[in-house]
Design an enzyme around this catalytic site. Sequence first.
Site, PDB file in Angstrom:
ATOM      1  CE  LYS A 165      -0.311   3.810  -6.444  1.00 48.72           C
ATOM      2  NZ  LYS A 165      -1.103   3.092  -7.447  1.00 48.72           N
ATOM      3  CG  ASP A 194      -1.760  -2.990  -6.714  1.00 46.82           C
ATOM      4  OD1 ASP A 194      -1.782  -2.259  -5.709  1.00 46.82           O
ATOM      5  OD2 ASP A 194      -1.775  -2.563  -7.889  1.00 46.82           O
ATOM      6  CD  GLN A 242      -2.047   3.634 -11.002  1.00 50.12           C
ATOM      7  OE1 GLN A 242      -1.135   3.514 -10.188  1.00 50.12           O
ATOM      8  NE2 GLN A 242      -3.314   3.772 -10.621  1.00 50.12           N
TER       9      GLN A 242
END
Length: 303
Positions: A60, A127, A104
């Site tokens: 990422k 997200d 994460q």
Amino acid sequence: MPDPLETMAARIDGKAFAERLRARIGAAAADFVHTAARRPGLAVVLVGDDAASQVYVGAKGRACEEAGIASFEHRLPATTSAAELLTLVERLNRDGEVDGILVQLPLPQGLDEQAVIAAIDPDKDVDGFHVINAGRLAVGQEGFVPCTPLGCLMLLQDHLGDLSGLEAVVIGRSNIVGKPMAQLLTDANATVTLAHSRTRDLAQVVRRADIVVAAVGRPEMVRGDWIKPGACVIDVGINRLAPTDDKPKGRLVGDVAFAEAAAVAGAITPVPGGVGPMTIAVLLRNTLVAAHRHAGLPPPEGL
Ligand code: NAD
């Protein structure tokens, strides 16, 4: 006897689509820098030393830098307390350089994932996991949609165009893939069935689908004879099989038996190289959209 090549499905190349999307994001990020005099910024928080998470976070960060998006990595030890993690999230919420925040998952045992997600400013939740964004999606308000299902929708619309009236069957009802996928397809005017582990006669349900999205996590569960001829099959599953002599790390397969399904379907995503590359590309897209909203600019075009 039909020509086997003619019955072979078109391969939906998610890798190539994601590369084109990332190029457009890079151009739009450069325009943003011009106007806002700063780069869009994504903060990625990794707690602990889960090997797969380390790989994802590294990927990422690199993807951000390539697209001209500032990447702020915060790697914390597995011993981090809930209070320390929440303090960091609150600091990132207030940071004007940070447009998107991603924590994460999975978090180490003892840390409450839902509490951490709830602490993220919904307008930085790129997200799309915050309940506010799930609610916005449910009622059709502007927010952030989870990256994987949004990537699947982009591939479907790129391949099929208008989805109005098509029968779609989504297999799997997780909050991050199945449920938002069903919502997006409904919003795109498909007729949607959300199938799951308690669905009766799943094969028969899938057989009526013009669009199949498999997000189960069971290697090659969806067989070729479940697929309606000509259907478009999106395989979200990423499953690693047991190691063999020629594949010492184990082969990666999806939730769909690829060769069987490809002999019947009109189009299908491969694993790897289908949905997977879309997830990071859409994360960059969501970050860029967040940056525009924070700067009071109209949304970037064509993304
Ligand atoms: P999950 O485990 O949270 O959900 C799986 C869903 O499948 C559940 O809703 C369950 O009801 C359903 N299910 C389980 N067994 C079933 C059965 N026998 N028949 C029908 N339905 C069944 O998983 P998830 O997070 O939604 O991920 C699903 C898969 O997608 C996994 O393989 C995961 O690795 C992959 N994934 C890929 C990406 C990507 O970027 N490509 C992103 C997220 C997830």
